[in-house]
Write a protein that holds these residues in place. Sequence first.
Motif, mmCIF file in Angstrom:
data_model
loop_
_atom_site.group_PDB
_atom_site.id
_atom_site.type_symbol
_atom_site.label_atom_id
_atom_site.label_comp_id
_atom_site.label_asym_id
_atom_site.label_seq_id
_atom_site.Cartn_x
_atom_site.Cartn_y
_atom_site.Cartn_z
ATOM 1 N N MET A 122 -5.563 11.296 6.813
ATOM 2 C CA MET A 122 -5.455 9.848 6.632
ATOM 3 C C MET A 122 -6.282 9.441 5.427
ATOM 4 S SD MET A 122 -6.074 8.863 10.638
ATOM 5 C CE MET A 122 -7.723 9.544 10.750
ATOM 6 N N GLY A 123 -6.225 8.154 5.075
ATOM 7 C CA GLY A 123 -7.067 7.640 4.001
ATOM 8 C C GLY A 123 -8.541 7.799 4.358
ATOM 9 N N VAL B 75 -5.710 -1.293 3.163
ATOM 10 C CA VAL B 75 -6.893 -0.982 3.967
ATOM 11 C C VAL B 75 -7.747 -2.227 4.122
ATOM 12 C CG1 VAL B 75 -8.741 0.671 4.306
ATOM 13 C CG2 VAL B 75 -7.020 1.101 2.589
ATOM 14 N N GLU C 94 -6.923 -3.785 10.687
ATOM 15 C CA GLU C 94 -8.040 -4.701 10.441
ATOM 16 C C GLU C 94 -7.578 -6.162 10.448
ATOM 17 O OE1 GLU C 94 -7.327 -1.973 8.643
ATOM 18 O OE2 GLU C 94 -9.133 -0.843 8.127
ATOM 19 N N ALA D 27 0.483 -1.504 10.158
ATOM 20 C CA ALA D 27 -0.440 -0.359 10.162
ATOM 21 C C ALA D 27 -1.860 -0.870 9.945
ATOM 22 C CB ALA D 27 -0.062 0.630 9.064
ATOM 23 N N ASN D 28 -1.986 -1.882 9.101
ATOM 24 C CA ASN D 28 -3.299 -2.434 8.729
ATOM 25 C C ASN D 28 -3.938 -3.150 9.926
ATOM 26 O OD1 ASN D 28 -4.346 -5.372 7.133
ATOM 27 N ND2 ASN D 28 -5.395 -3.429 6.823
ATOM 28 N N ASP E 242 0.437 1.979 14.277
ATOM 29 C CA ASP E 242 -0.654 2.811 14.783
ATOM 30 C C ASP E 242 -0.094 3.649 15.947
ATOM 31 O OD1 ASP E 242 -3.225 3.677 14.738
ATOM 32 O OD2 ASP E 242 -4.141 1.734 15.186
ATOM 33 N N GLY F 121 -3.069 -0.412 -5.011
ATOM 34 C CA GLY F 121 -4.340 -1.022 -5.395
ATOM 35 C C GLY F 121 -4.597 -0.731 -6.861
ATOM 36 N N SER F 122 -4.905 0.542 -7.157
ATOM 37 C CA SER F 122 -5.180 0.884 -8.552
ATOM 38 C C SER F 122 -4.527 2.195 -9.005
ATOM 39 C CB SER F 122 -6.699 0.982 -8.759
ATOM 40 O OG SER F 122 -7.196 2.006 -7.926
ATOM 41 N N ASN F 123 -3.866 2.882 -8.100
ATOM 42 C CA ASN F 123 -3.260 4.171 -8.470
ATOM 43 C C ASN F 123 -1.940 3.945 -9.223
ATOM 44 O OD1 ASN F 123 -2.207 6.739 -8.645
ATOM 45 N ND2 ASN F 123 -2.723 7.307 -6.535
ATOM 46 N N THR G 125 1.063 3.648 -2.036
ATOM 47 C CA THR G 125 0.470 4.871 -2.590
ATOM 48 C C THR G 125 -0.523 5.533 -1.630
ATOM 49 O OG1 THR G 125 -1.146 3.446 -3.687
ATOM 50 C CG2 THR G 125 0.712 4.205 -5.004
ATOM 51 N N GLY G 126 -0.744 4.937 -0.457
ATOM 52 C CA GLY G 126 -1.698 5.499 0.501
ATOM 53 C C GLY G 126 -1.052 6.478 1.465
ATOM 54 N N SER G 127 -1.834 6.885 2.446
ATOM 55 C CA SER G 127 -1.361 7.855 3.429
ATOM 56 C C SER G 127 -0.170 7.303 4.225
ATOM 57 C CB SER G 127 -2.533 8.219 4.350
ATOM 58 O OG SER G 127 -2.081 8.759 5.550
ATOM 59 N N ILE G 128 -0.310 6.119 4.766
ATOM 60 C CA ILE G 128 0.808 5.523 5.518
ATOM 61 C C ILE G 128 1.950 5.155 4.570
ATOM 62 C CG2 ILE G 128 1.508 3.483 6.847
ATOM 63 C CD1 ILE G 128 -0.056 5.330 8.577
ATOM 64 N N GLY H 194 0.823 -1.212 0.000
ATOM 65 C CA GLY H 194 0.000 0.000 0.000
ATOM 66 C C GLY H 194 0.854 1.258 0.000
HETATM 67 P P1 NDP Z 1 -5.130 4.745 2.188
HETATM 68 O O1 NDP Z 1 -6.479 4.528 1.659
HETATM 69 O O2 NDP Z 1 -4.552 6.099 2.164
HETATM 70 O O3 NDP Z 1 -4.100 3.764 1.435
HETATM 71 C C1 NDP Z 1 -4.350 2.402 1.254
HETATM 72 C C2 NDP Z 1 -3.289 1.739 0.397
HETATM 73 O O4 NDP Z 1 -3.647 0.387 0.148
HETATM 74 C C3 NDP Z 1 -3.142 2.377 -0.968
HETATM 75 O O5 NDP Z 1 -1.828 2.162 -1.410
HETATM 76 C C4 NDP Z 1 -4.133 1.580 -1.813
HETATM 77 O O6 NDP Z 1 -3.836 1.623 -3.182
HETATM 78 C C5 NDP Z 1 -3.903 0.194 -1.254
HETATM 79 N N1 NDP Z 1 -5.078 -0.664 -1.349
HETATM 80 C C6 NDP Z 1 -6.332 -0.390 -0.937
HETATM 81 N N2 NDP Z 1 -7.151 -1.433 -1.139
HETATM 82 C C7 NDP Z 1 -6.402 -2.393 -1.706
HETATM 83 C C8 NDP Z 1 -6.674 -3.705 -2.173
HETATM 84 N N3 NDP Z 1 -7.887 -4.256 -2.098
HETATM 85 N N4 NDP Z 1 -5.653 -4.425 -2.680
HETATM 86 C C9 NDP Z 1 -4.420 -3.898 -2.777
HETATM 87 N N5 NDP Z 1 -4.099 -2.656 -2.365
HETATM 88 C C10 NDP Z 1 -5.089 -1.916 -1.843
HETATM 89 O O7 NDP Z 1 -5.149 4.163 3.685
HETATM 90 P P2 NDP Z 1 -4.235 4.605 4.924
HETATM 91 O O8 NDP Z 1 -2.818 4.712 4.523
HETATM 92 O O9 NDP Z 1 -4.878 5.742 5.623
HETATM 93 O O10 NDP Z 1 -4.414 3.346 5.895
HETATM 94 C C11 NDP Z 1 -3.747 2.117 5.679
HETATM 95 C C12 NDP Z 1 -3.911 1.243 6.918
HETATM 96 O O11 NDP Z 1 -3.220 1.854 7.996
HETATM 97 C C13 NDP Z 1 -5.376 1.080 7.381
HETATM 98 O O12 NDP Z 1 -5.555 -0.206 7.875
HETATM 99 C C14 NDP Z 1 -5.505 2.115 8.484
HETATM 100 O O13 NDP Z 1 -6.465 1.744 9.444
HETATM 101 C C15 NDP Z 1 -4.105 2.087 9.089
HETATM 102 N N6 NDP Z 1 -3.716 3.333 9.765
HETATM 103 C C16 NDP Z 1 -3.660 4.504 9.075
HETATM 104 C C17 NDP Z 1 -3.294 5.692 9.693
HETATM 105 C C18 NDP Z 1 -3.140 6.952 8.916
HETATM 106 O O14 NDP Z 1 -2.709 7.954 9.499
HETATM 107 N N7 NDP Z 1 -3.456 6.989 7.661
HETATM 108 C C19 NDP Z 1 -3.022 5.711 11.148
HETATM 109 C C20 NDP Z 1 -3.072 4.432 11.766
HETATM 110 C C21 NDP Z 1 -3.414 3.282 11.100
HETATM 111 P P3 NDP Z 1 -4.434 2.816 -4.138
HETATM 112 O O15 NDP Z 1 -3.755 4.054 -3.700
HETATM 113 O O16 NDP Z 1 -4.023 2.378 -5.479
HETATM 114 O O17 NDP Z 1 -5.896 2.826 -3.912
#
Ligand code: NDP
Length: 382
Positions: free
Chosen positions: A202-203, A101, A125, A122-123, A149, A37-39, A11-14, A9
Motif C-alpha cells: 500500500m502507500g 491520502v 480519512e 477508498a480515502n 476498503d 499529486g506530484s508524480n 498514481t497511487g496504490s489504489i 489519486g
Molecule cells: P498512495 O500514497 O499510494 O497514493 C495516493 C494518491 O493520491 C497518489 O495518486 C498521490 O499522488 C495522490 N495525492 C496524495 N496527496 C495528494 C494531495 N495533497 N493532493 C492531490 N493528490 C494527492 O496511497 P494509497 O493508494 O495507498 O491510499 C489512498 C487512500 O486509500 C488512503 O486514504 C488509504 O487509507 C486508502 N486505502 C488504501 C489501501 C491500499 O491498499 N493502498 C487499502 C484501503 C484503503 P502522487 O502519486 O503524485 O503523490
Amino acid sequence: MRKKICILGSTGSIGTQTLDVIAEHGDLFEAYVLTAGSNADLLIRQAREFRPCCVVIADESKYAYVRDALKEEPVQVYAGADALCQVVRMEPVDVVLTALVGFSGLRPTISAIEAGKAIALANKETLVVAGELITQLCLKHRVPLLPVDSEHSAIFQSLLGEVSPVEKLILTASGGPFRTFTLDQLRCATPAQALRHPNWEMGAKITIDSASMMNKGFEVIEARWLFDVAPERIQVVVHPQSILHSAVQFEDGAVKGQLGAPDMRVPIQFALSYPARLRSSFPRIDWWELRDLTFEKPDPEKFRCLLMAYEAIRLGGNAACIVNAANEVANLAFRQERCGFLQMADVIEQTLRRVPHQDRPSLQDYLDCDRESRAIASECLR
Ligand code: NDP
Ligand code: MG
C-alpha cells in the motif's frame, strides 16, 4: 454505455489498481478523469494509455511539464487543488473513486457528492474527519457511498440481502508488521521495518497507520458511519492471514463474512460493478495451501492508537478530525525519522487534549480545526 470513472489519486496504490480493473473491463468502464499529486511522469503515461478526457496535477509547478508532454493527445490538463473539486463535477462522470491520502480528500469528495456523483470511497480519512457531514450530504443528494476498503467491502457484501438488525461487526486486522513485537522493540522500531507490511502493498502513509493500528482505529470510525453501528458493537479481531476480510454477526448468532485472497482489486472492482459481480483473473484461495486461520485480541498497550479512535467517536464533534490531523503530522514525522514509533500516539493524545472541542462542526470548522490541530501536533513534536 461505459461507466465513466474519475479517479482521484490515479498514481497511487489504489489508483493504479483501479486502472488495472478498468483495463480488464474496457467494455464496461472508462477512465474519464485521472489525477495525481506530484508524480507527473506516471500521470503522463497513464494519460497516454487510457486517453481520459482530462487530467489534474495537484502540484501546480508541474503544470507546464504535463501540458507540454500531452499536447499531441486529446486530453485537457489542469492543475491545483481547486481543479480537483471541479473535475469531479464534470457532467459525464458517473463514479468518483476517491484514492487521495488523508485530509486532502475531503473537499473534492464533498464537491462530488454535491454534484450527485456516486462515490467509491477508498480515502477513509474523509469519513474519519467528517463522517456525520458526509453521510448526511449523501442522503440529501441521494448519492451511494460504496466502500473500497477491504474490511468495509466485506461487511457491505455480508449485509446484502439482510433485513434484520446487526448484533456486531467483526472488523479483522492483519496486526501489521509489529504484531509480535514487544513494547521495548516497538520503542526503537524504524520506518523501514514499519514499511514492510506482511500481506498488503500500500502507500506509505497507510502502511505506517497499519503498523500503529491507527488504520484499524480509522476503520472503526469508517464502519460506524458507513453502517450506522454504535462503536461498542464494532469488534476488532486480529487475523494475521488476511483471508477473512471482515464479518457481521446477527441477533440469532449467525456470522456472515467475506473471504478471499488479499487483493485490493476485488473490493475496487465490486465498488465499480455493484450490484453485479464481474469475472476476474485475480488470485483465488488455495484451500489446500491454507494451513491456519487464526484470531487474536489486539493488545491495547502496544497499539494505543486503536483506543484513541474509540475515544474520538465517544467524544464526537471535531475529535476525530483532531486525531486525524495529529496522526498525519506524526506519521510523516515518523517516516522522516523525526518521531519515534510510540511517540506518534503521544502526539495524537496531546493534540486531542489541547485543541478545543466543538460539537457540531461545519465544513469551515473542520478546515480550521485541521489547520489548528496540525500546528499543535507540530509543536508537540518539538
Ligand atoms: P498512495 O500514497 O499510494 O497514493 C495516493 C494518491 O493520491 C497518489 O495518486 C498521490 O499522488 C495522490 N495525492 C496524495 N496527496 C495528494 C494531495 N495533497 N493532493 C492531490 N493528490 C494527492 O496511497 P494509497 O493508494 O495507498 O491510499 C489512498 C487512500 O486509500 C488512503 O486514504 C488509504 O487509507 C486508502 N486505502 C488504501 C489501501 C491500499 O491498499 N493502498 C487499502 C484501503 C484503503 P502522487 O502519486 O503524485 O503523490
Ligand atoms: Mg482496510
